[in-house]
Design an enzyme around this catalytic site. Structure first.
Site, PDB file in Angstrom:
ATOM      1  N   CYS A 123       0.689  -1.268  -0.024  1.00  0.00           N
ATOM      2  CA  CYS A 123      -0.027   0.071  -0.156  1.00  0.00           C
ATOM      3  C   CYS A 123       0.985   1.267  -0.049  1.00  0.00           C
ATOM      4  O   CYS A 123       1.718   1.435   0.807  1.00  0.00           O
ATOM      5  CB  CYS A 123      -0.778   0.097   1.037  1.00  0.00           C
ATOM      6  N   CYS A 152      -0.519   5.900   7.207  1.00  0.00           N
ATOM      7  CA  CYS A 152      -1.675   5.385   7.530  1.00  0.00           C
ATOM      8  C   CYS A 152      -1.462   4.985   8.927  1.00  0.00           C
ATOM      9  O   CYS A 152      -0.352   4.306   9.031  1.00  0.00           O
ATOM     10  CB  CYS A 152      -2.409   4.446   6.679  1.00  0.00           C
ATOM     11  N   CYS A 193      -1.613  -0.119   9.035  1.00  0.00           N
ATOM     12  CA  CYS A 193      -0.688  -1.318   8.932  1.00  0.00           C
ATOM     13  C   CYS A 193       0.653  -0.462   9.188  1.00  0.00           C
ATOM     14  O   CYS A 193       1.165  -0.141   8.495  1.00  0.00           O
ATOM     15  CB  CYS A 193      -0.633  -1.755   7.449  1.00  0.00           C
ATOM     16  N   CYS A 216      -8.143  -0.255   0.144  1.00  0.00           N
ATOM     17  CA  CYS A 216      -7.232  -0.446   1.260  1.00  0.00           C
ATOM     18  C   CYS A 216      -7.063  -2.026   1.043  1.00  0.00           C
ATOM     19  O   CYS A 216      -7.936  -2.697   0.856  1.00  0.00           O
ATOM     20  CB  CYS A 216      -8.097  -0.208   2.596  1.00  0.00           C
ATOM     21  N   GLN A 232     -15.773 -10.824  15.271  1.00  0.00           N
ATOM     22  CA  GLN A 232     -14.385 -11.050  14.745  1.00  0.00           C
ATOM     23  C   GLN A 232     -14.175 -10.374  13.248  1.00  0.00           C
ATOM     24  O   GLN A 232     -14.902 -10.878  12.417  1.00  0.00           O
ATOM     25  CB  GLN A 232     -14.053 -12.677  14.840  1.00  0.00           C
ATOM     26  N   TYR A 259     -16.078 -14.023  29.233  1.00  0.00           N
ATOM     27  CA  TYR A 259     -15.955 -12.745  28.318  1.00  0.00           C
ATOM     28  C   TYR A 259     -16.484 -13.580  26.975  1.00  0.00           C
ATOM     29  O   TYR A 259     -15.660 -13.376  25.851  1.00  0.00           O
ATOM     30  CB  TYR A 259     -14.452 -12.492  28.345  1.00  0.00           C
ATOM     31  N   GLU A 305     -20.857 -12.569  30.188  1.00  0.00           N
ATOM     32  CA  GLU A 305     -20.476 -11.301  29.080  1.00  0.00           C
ATOM     33  C   GLU A 305     -21.131 -10.390  29.756  1.00  0.00           C
ATOM     34  O   GLU A 305     -22.187 -10.174  30.269  1.00  0.00           O
ATOM     35  CB  GLU A 305     -20.667 -11.497  27.792  1.00  0.00           C
ATOM     36  N   ASP A 310     -11.516 -15.380  27.424  1.00  0.00           N
ATOM     37  CA  ASP A 310     -11.228 -14.474  26.338  1.00  0.00           C
ATOM     38  C   ASP A 310     -11.196 -12.954  26.567  1.00  0.00           C
ATOM     39  O   ASP A 310     -11.990 -12.377  26.026  1.00  0.00           O
ATOM     40  CB  ASP A 310     -11.878 -14.852  25.191  1.00  0.00           C
ATOM     41  N   CYS A 320      -5.535 -11.507  23.636  1.00  0.00           N
ATOM     42  CA  CYS A 320      -5.341 -10.485  22.475  1.00  0.00           C
ATOM     43  C   CYS A 320      -4.168  -9.592  22.910  1.00  0.00           C
ATOM     44  O   CYS A 320      -3.803  -8.551  22.222  1.00  0.00           O
ATOM     45  CB  CYS A 320      -6.615  -9.430  22.054  1.00  0.00           C
TER      46      CYS A 320
END
Ligand code: SAH
Length: 488
Positions: A76, A82, A85, A166, A313, A342, A363, A416, A443
């Site tokens: 890109c 940007c 990324c 993109c 997701q 979660y 949750e 999670d 994550c």
């Protein structure tokens, strides 16, 4: 060291946002870290100092004197400006190695795991790490010349980088942008205040959200507006529909050129009302302009209904791999009681339910729990129960009430959590519940490692670690870990 000084620095590490880090020795022989965005490990670079702090400084990359063999030309052209990324100047192999190592280092340094690499599987990268996102949110604005811009925010700013395309979003987006921009421009020119101005908190259209069901081909477009309706003129909505239809038609003429090689169709067009002066993209209410109020898509063979405000997701291909791993680590035979903490809209819970006796999901967001229950019905899955509330409150209460009931002990607990990791009370309760296994989906490897340290001190043993690249070219790392109770 002063602002605007020029230094030659050898880069020896990468920071959390993928920035290069080099070290300079000061006169009193202290090592002084300099953060240089876009520089890679092993490179010799010339930097201009931008900002000096007590123990570190930020420098701007002026020249790469000796490039790394892992440096590549980003696909890109806007990658450097940007904020999306941050690793596109690094070969994908190197990126995967960087992410794998990040998990290993956290487990060793923060988690106290010796030789963490020996527990880790090979990282799951993508064969084609482009055009993989099912959701995009484009901010729109007007530049100094009165031209409409639509694209992404530059890193840590709210200035919009105007994009035609993109490389990580579904390729349909290029065709939608191509037809949406002239539509936005036309109505901006006609009415003046059609496009939102963030500084003045005036104008109408703020963001455009798109979602594509990768398996179903269903397309959702949602305009986030600072107002209750798009009632500038009936023509505006008609022209919007023809712009979107032209974008979809044109993509369908080219779909064979892209990795998924499947056609799409428009299924839902809506507005989302956000009148607040806020950084939050979406407001709380939606109105349908055309079609259905949601689209559907699959992860594996489980179907999900997704509304503009639902969490889902963003990389459906890698999510399938991640959840398969979580299910594999759980090692279910069909008789187990499982908790999914979660749980969001129940994605992992439903994947586990097929091979479990009963799955309990917890949750905090009420809408997500409503989605989870609907998704269970949609798939005729009945051995799941969802609780709404904080996991650290719901689970201890449940444990106190039912711990003497036969069969209430969980065999497997899946967590999670968001980036900040698990609540300490929850970890205490989990360990008192004595599950045979804990599957931790994370994550953020730093908080994962912190929590693993706590759980290993409470009698669990690290068995296996998987790393799945969900967010290619960004610095985010997703991993899944199996812990087993000792003395079972
Ligand atoms: N497992 C889901 C979602 C994971 S994201 C999936 O894969 O789709 C983390 C989720 O934790 C979010 O849905 C967030 O709303 C929820 N959450 C955050 N804090 C929480 C808490 N204290 N108790 C329960 N859920 C919480």
């Amino acid at each position: 060291m002063n602002k605007n000084d020029i230094y030659e620095i050898k880069i020896d590490d990468l920071g959390n946002d993928g920035e290069g880090i080099g070290h300079l020795s000061t006169e009193d022989k202290k090592s002084f870290a300099v953060f240089v965005k876009d520089a890679l490990v092993g490179e010799l670079v010339r930097v201009r100092i931008l900002k000096v702090k007590k123990n570190y400084a930020y420098g701007r990359l002026e020249e790469i004197i000796k490039p790394s063999p892992d440096r590549v030309q980003p696909v890109c052209p806007e990658a450097r400006r940007c904020g999306g990324c941050l690793l596109m100047h690094m070969s994908y192999e190197m990126e995967l190695e960087y992410k794998w190592n990040k998990v290993r280092e956290c487990l060793e340094r923060i988690g106290g795991i010796v030789n963490a690499g020996s527990y880790m599987e090979k990282i799951e990268g993508m064969d084609n790490p482009y055009f993989f996102r099912n959701k995009m949110q484009f901010p729109v604005g007007v530049n100094r010349d009165g031209r409409v811009t639509m694209g992404f925010f530059a890193q840590r700013t709210h200035s919009i980088i105007d994009l035609d395309k993109c490389y990580i979003g579904h390729p349909l987006n290029e065709y939608l942008i191509k037809h949406l921009k002239p539509w936005l421009q036309r109505w901006q020119d006609r009415t003046g205040g059609f496009i939102y101005n963030e500084m003045a908190h005036e104008g109408l259209v703020r963001h455009i959200l798109t979602r594509v069901g990768f398996k179903t081909g269903e397309v959702m477009v949602c305009l986030v507006i600072n107002g209750d309706s798009l009632n500038v003129s009936k023509d505006a909505a008609d022209e919007l529909m023809s712009a979107l239809n032209r974008g979809v038609d044109e993509y369908n003429e080219h779909f064979m050129e892209y990795p998924l090689q499947s056609r799409v169709r428009l299924a839902s067009v809506s507005i989302n009302i956000n009148r607040d002066k806020t950084n939050r993209i979406m407001g709380d209410r939606c109105k349908i302009l055309w079609g259905n109020d949601c689209i559907s898509d699959y992860i594996g063979d489980i179907k999900f209904n997704i509304s503009p405000m639902s969490f889902f997701q963003v990389n459906p291909i890698q999510t399938k791999i991640l959840y398969d791993k979580a299910v594999d680590y759980a090692g279910l035979s069909g008789n187990e009681n499982v908790w999914d903490m979660y749980c969001g809209i129940g994605t992992i819970s439903l994947a586990l339910a097929k091979n479990a006796h009963m799955v309990y999901g917890v949750e905090i967001v009420p809408q997500a729990i409503e989605d989870a229950r609907n998704n269970a019905d949609l798939n005729a899955i009945s051995n799941v129960e969802f609780f709404c509330g904080k996991a650290e409150e719901v689970v201890p209460r449940f444990y106190e009430e039912r711990r003497n009931d036969a069969g209430s002990r969980p065999d497997v607990v899946v967590v999670d959590p968001p980036r900040k990791g698990c609540d300490q009370t929850l970890l205490d309760t989990i360990s008192r519940m004595k599950p045979d296994k804990i599957v931790y989906v994370s994550c953020d490897p730093a908080t994962l490692a912190r929590d693993i340290k706590i759980l290993t001190e409470k009698g669990f043993e690290l068995k296996k670690v998987g790393v799945v690249d969900q967010f290619c070219h960004s610095c985010h790392v997703e991993s899944v870990v199996l812990l087993q109770r000792k003395n079972m």
